[in-house]
Design a protein around this motif. Structure first.
Motif, PDB file in Angstrom:
ATOM      1  N   UNK A   1       0.826  -1.212   0.000  1.00 39.79           N
ATOM      2  CA  UNK A   1       0.000   0.000   0.000  1.00 39.79           C
ATOM      3  C   UNK A   1       0.863   1.266   0.000  1.00 39.79           C
ATOM      4  N   UNK A   2       2.062   1.160  -0.555  1.00 38.94           N
ATOM      5  CA  UNK A   2       3.015   2.274  -0.498  1.00 38.94           C
ATOM      6  C   UNK A   2       2.426   3.557  -1.070  1.00 38.94           C
ATOM      7  N   UNK A   3       1.830   3.503  -2.243  1.00 35.70           N
ATOM      8  CA  UNK A   3       1.307   4.709  -2.879  1.00 35.70           C
ATOM      9  C   UNK A   3       0.171   5.317  -2.062  1.00 35.70           C
ATOM     10  N   UNK A   4      -0.686   4.471  -1.529  1.00 32.02           N
ATOM     11  CA  UNK A   4      -1.796   4.968  -0.715  1.00 32.02           C
ATOM     12  C   UNK A   4      -1.292   5.631   0.554  1.00 32.02           C
ATOM     13  N   UNK A   5      -0.271   5.064   1.161  1.00 32.90           N
ATOM     14  CA  UNK A   5       0.288   5.612   2.403  1.00 32.90           C
ATOM     15  C   UNK A   5       0.935   6.973   2.157  1.00 32.90           C
ATOM     16  N   UNK A   6       1.660   7.086   1.061  1.00 34.21           N
ATOM     17  CA  UNK A   6       2.303   8.373   0.749  1.00 34.21           C
ATOM     18  C   UNK A   6       1.248   9.423   0.435  1.00 34.21           C
ATOM     19  N   UNK A   7       0.221   9.043  -0.317  1.00 33.30           N
ATOM     20  CA  UNK A   7      -0.844   9.991  -0.658  1.00 33.30           C
ATOM     21  C   UNK A   7      -1.550  10.493   0.590  1.00 33.30           C
TER      22      UNK A   7
ATOM     23  N   UNK B   1       4.716   9.396  -9.886  1.00 37.96           N
ATOM     24  CA  UNK B   1       4.604  10.732 -10.460  1.00 37.96           C
ATOM     25  C   UNK B   1       3.242  11.382 -10.194  1.00 37.96           C
ATOM     26  N   UNK B   2       2.127  10.621 -10.207  1.00 35.88           N
ATOM     27  CA  UNK B   2       0.826  11.262  -9.918  1.00 35.88           C
ATOM     28  C   UNK B   2       0.718  11.809  -8.497  1.00 35.88           C
ATOM     29  N   UNK B   3       1.635  11.439  -7.613  1.00 35.19           N
ATOM     30  CA  UNK B   3       1.601  11.965  -6.249  1.00 35.19           C
ATOM     31  C   UNK B   3       2.138  13.384  -6.165  1.00 35.19           C
ATOM     32  N   UNK B   4       2.828  13.835  -7.221  1.00 33.81           N
ATOM     33  CA  UNK B   4       3.322  15.216  -7.253  1.00 33.81           C
ATOM     34  C   UNK B   4       2.165  16.178  -7.503  1.00 33.81           C
ATOM     35  N   UNK B   5       2.180  17.288  -6.824  1.00 36.88           N
ATOM     36  CA  UNK B   5       1.181  18.323  -7.092  1.00 36.88           C
ATOM     37  C   UNK B   5       1.479  18.980  -8.430  1.00 36.88           C
ATOM     38  N   UNK B   6       0.543  19.719  -8.944  1.00 33.51           N
ATOM     39  CA  UNK B   6       0.798  20.510 -10.148  1.00 33.51           C
ATOM     40  C   UNK B   6       1.937  21.484  -9.873  1.00 33.51           C
ATOM     41  N   UNK B   7       2.817  21.646 -10.851  1.00 39.85           N
ATOM     42  CA  UNK B   7       4.020  22.489 -10.731  1.00 39.85           C
ATOM     43  C   UNK B   7       5.047  21.885  -9.776  1.00 39.85           C
ATOM     44  N   UNK B   8       4.919  20.609  -9.455  1.00 35.83           N
ATOM     45  CA  UNK B   8       5.903  19.950  -8.600  1.00 35.83           C
ATOM     46  C   UNK B   8       7.189  19.661  -9.350  1.00 35.83           C
ATOM     47  N   UNK B   9       8.207  19.233  -8.613  1.00 33.48           N
ATOM     48  CA  UNK B   9       9.521  18.966  -9.205  1.00 33.48           C
ATOM     49  C   UNK B   9       9.981  17.562  -8.817  1.00 33.48           C
ATOM     50  N   UNK B  10      10.457  16.832  -9.795  1.00 30.28           N
ATOM     51  CA  UNK B  10      11.021  15.500  -9.574  1.00 30.28           C
ATOM     52  C   UNK B  10      12.478  15.568 -10.014  1.00 30.28           C
ATOM     53  N   UNK B  11      13.403  15.429  -9.057  1.00 32.54           N
ATOM     54  CA  UNK B  11      14.823  15.478  -9.377  1.00 32.54           C
ATOM     55  C   UNK B  11      15.405  14.088  -9.158  1.00 32.54           C
ATOM     56  N   UNK B  12      16.190  13.628 -10.121  1.00 29.14           N
ATOM     57  CA  UNK B  12      16.688  12.262 -10.086  1.00 29.14           C
ATOM     58  C   UNK B  12      18.190  12.224 -10.303  1.00 29.14           C
ATOM     59  N   UNK B  13      18.863  11.342  -9.525  1.00 29.61           N
ATOM     60  CA  UNK B  13      20.320  11.225  -9.619  1.00 29.61           C
ATOM     61  C   UNK B  13      20.751   9.770  -9.531  1.00 29.61           C
TER      62      UNK B  13
END
Length: 272
Positions: free
Chosen positions: A149-155, A178-190
């Motif tokens: 239930x990871x996605x549900x818990x984070x939401x 990605x759908x957990x980000x709000x509009x205008x959110x930022x996803x940075x990856x390394x």
């Protein structure tokens, strides 16, 4: 890399002689203070495992009075440098909700500490056995990466959506979360330890004005190097061209006959 200065070159102050220093292993493309590294000592340049190594004086930072061990200090440039580069590029601010993946690793734990130090509310994905350590280092809430239930818990923990995701795992989790980000959110990856190739719906980016940001290491701006200088104008060589021997007959290049009408490709009427 940490060690003791045993010799200095011409023009370098002798104040560092005998001092313990932490070496910035990055090789920068220019002298701008915000320049992005183009390589590393021990990777693109030799010296990472050498007993003695020569480094630029500006890369040797005095840590003589630090209570940390050499091993602890040596972790700072790579783990914390990568983490701070991600937070800088994502413009993480106090009061924002930041999700960190792989939070129990070196870069992940550095992200937790640095994001919390900026005043962000840190949510962290980790393995169950290391959750307590992540909480101690600044996470407000942790999630087991193995939870069904990871996605549900984070939401539920971020009902208004995540402001930033600092991702060092990659893999299918990028598309799933990605759908957990709000509009205008930022996803940075390394990183891409969970997989470098994924399926991704591009509409999630442009319909929600989401930013997907790549970050490899530390810098306070994406690029501080000035554009390369224009090449100088080319000049004709002054050396005279040698004259061929008089007995040599010039050779003519064969000329291809014109294409016959029947071999000429037809142009579609819509393009005429």
């Amino acid at each position: 890399m940490t060690g003791v200065v045993v010799e200095v070159g011409p023009g370098v102050t002798e104040e560092l002689l005998g001092r313990r220093v932490l070496v910035d292993p990055a090789l920068y493309g220019c002298d701008d203070e915000n320049a992005s590294p183009v390589g590393y000592l021990g990777s693109e340049a030799d010296g990472g495992f050498a007993e003695y190594v020569a480094v630029d004086a500006s890369h040797a930072h005095d840590v003589q009075d630090s209570p940390l061990s050499d091993e602890q200090l040596a972790c700072l440039p790579v783990a914390f440098g990568t983490a701070i580069g991600m937070l800088e590029r994502a413009h993480v601010q106090g009061g924002e909700t930041v999700l960190v993946t792989g939070a129990s690793g070196g870069v992940g734990l550095a992200l937790v500490q640095l994001a919390a130090a900026r005043g962000a509310r840190v949510l962290a994905i980790t393995s169950g056995s290391k959750g307590d350590a992540v909480l101690v280092n600044g996470a407000a809430q942790i999630f087991s990466r193995d939870s069904p239930d990871l996605l549900t818990e984070i939401a539920a923990a971020a009902p208004s959506g995540l402001d930033v995701v600092a991702d060092i795992a990659g893999g299918p989790g990028l598309s799933a979360m990605m759908p957990l980000l709000r509009d205008d959110g930022r996803w940075v990856i390394a990183g891409a330890v969970a997989g470098p190739v994924i399926e991704f719906d591009l509409r999630r980016l442009y319909l929600h004005n989401v930013q997907l940001i790549g970050s490899s290491t530390s810098t306070s701006t994406p690029s501080g190097c000035p554009p390369p200088a224009a090449p100088p104008p080319r000049t004709r060589a002054s050396t005279p061209r040698p004259t061929p021997p008089a007995s040599r007959t010039p050779q003519r290049r064969p000329v291809r006959p014109p294409r016959s009408p029947r071999n000429t490709p037809r142009v579609p009427r819509a393009l005429q």
